[in-house]
Design an enzyme around this catalytic site. Structure first.
Site, PDB file in Angstrom:
ATOM      1  CB  SER A   1       9.319  -2.866  -1.628  1.00 45.66           C
ATOM      2  OG  SER A   1       9.024  -2.195  -0.423  1.00 45.66           O
TER       3      SER A   1
ATOM      4  CG  HIS B   1       9.855  -5.714  -5.021  1.00 46.27           C
ATOM      5  ND1 HIS B   1       9.875  -4.415  -5.470  1.00 46.27           N
ATOM      6  CD2 HIS B   1       8.784  -5.798  -4.187  1.00 46.27           C
ATOM      7  CE1 HIS B   1       8.874  -3.747  -4.934  1.00 46.27           C
ATOM      8  NE2 HIS B   1       8.192  -4.565  -4.160  1.00 46.27           N
TER       9      HIS B   1
ATOM     10  CD  GLU C   1      11.540  -3.090  -8.698  1.00 52.14           C
ATOM     11  OE1 GLU C   1      12.003  -2.065  -9.214  1.00 52.14           O
ATOM     12  OE2 GLU C   1      11.161  -3.138  -7.520  1.00 52.14           O
TER      13      GLU C   1
ATOM     14  CG  ASN D   1       8.331   1.044  -3.558  1.00 51.58           C
ATOM     15  OD1 ASN D   1       7.191   1.302  -3.935  1.00 51.58           O
ATOM     16  ND2 ASN D   1       8.619  -0.038  -2.856  1.00 51.58           N
TER      17      ASN D   1
END
Length: 297
Positions: free
Chosen positions: A152, A174, A186, A224
């Site tokens: 991540s 991800h 992702e 993130n």
């Protein structure tokens, strides 16, 4: 390594209901198979066991790989528990549960899964560990296999350097926690990742009932890069006396329609994980605003 994007912990009980080996050659294959019959999931923790379960319920044979036999047993118990609850809630039949479980094999050695047509790593979020794993993955799996990572925050380009001339087959895939529930994947293209690898990753994510969205290989990607600074700022608001923790969470839930407040979400993810991701952002982007709040330590 746990990843959560605004979803409560009890959501893990739900999952969607979609119900041969190759010779190893050096170098990248120009004719990678687009249809995946089997997948190796490296790591049987929270994310790895979730990825394995979703793949199995999507009709894909799964090799769940972990060095720890205890961790493999925990993954096996998790798979049975989630599928049993789905039967109880009439999301699937007993036969469908049995078929899904039969698709999963549990291995303590990566070599035992070496015939898989796809490999996704879901081990600890540590660059050195991932480098060693990807070097082995590039040697063990067929030259037609995509080598995906569930990282991540760590650079896909950096991870790919461990694989030599297999770098064009390395991609970020991800998933989010809980994997059976969260729809997003992702898809991150490194500098050497081929367009064919990206297209195949998108196709596999869709086959697994997910919504793949592409992001560039920058620290934290999108999720993130946005989420963790918000959590970090909530901790600063607490530390600086702006409001008490319960008030911060309630204001964000009631005023911003968050299902879970940022402080509770951080507890669910793990404060150590949040701190680690913030340090990655701080070190990679070089901006003081990403420095983790002391309360995250």
């Amino acid at each position: 390594f746990r990843r959560v994007l605004f979803r409560s912990a009890d959501a893990v009980d739900s999952t969607h209901e979609t119900s041969g080996g190759h010779p190893r050659t050096n170098g990248a294959s120009s004719t990678m198979s687009t249809e995946i019959d089997s997948i190796a999931v490296i790591g049987a923790g929270t994310m790895g066991s979730g990825i394995a379960l979703v793949a199995a319920t999507s009709g894909i044979d799964v090799h769940q790989v972990d060095l720890s036999s205890d961790q493999l047993e925990r993954a096996r118990a998790y798979h049975d528990k989630v599928l049993s609850r789905n039967v109880q809630k009439e999301r699937m039949t007993e036969d469908e549960k049995a078929e899904a479980l039969a698709r999963i094999s549990y291995c303590e050695s990566m070599e035992d899964a070496g015939a898989a047509g796809w490999a996704v790593e879901a081990a600890t979020e540590n660059p050195e560990v991932k480098a060693k794993l990807f070097k082995t993955m590039s040697e063990v799996f067929p030259a037609s296999a995509v080598l995906a990572t569930n990282t991540s925050s760590i650079s896909i380009t950096s991870i790919a350097t461990a694989t030599g001339d297999a770098a064009d087959r390395v991609v970020g895939m991800h998933f989010f926690n809980p994997v059976p529930v969260m729809k997003l994947v992702e898809v991150i293209k490194g500098l050497a990742t081929s367009e064919e690898t990206v297209s195949r990753t998108i196709a596999l994510a869709e086959r697994m009932g997910k919504t793949p969205i592409k992001a560039n290989d920058r620290a934290g990607f999108v999720s993130n890069r946005v989420l963790m600074p918000m959590i970090n700022e909530a901790f600063y608001a607490w530390m600086e006396g702006v409001a008490e923790p319960e008030a911060i969470d309630d204001i964000m839930k009631l005023g911003c329609a968050f299902p879970m407040g940022p402080l509770r979400l951080a507890d669910f993810i793990g404060l150590d994980v949040c701190h680690h991701i913030m340090m990655v952002l701080y070190e990679e982007l070089g901006d003081q605003k990403y420095f983790p709040c002391p309360k995250l330590r």
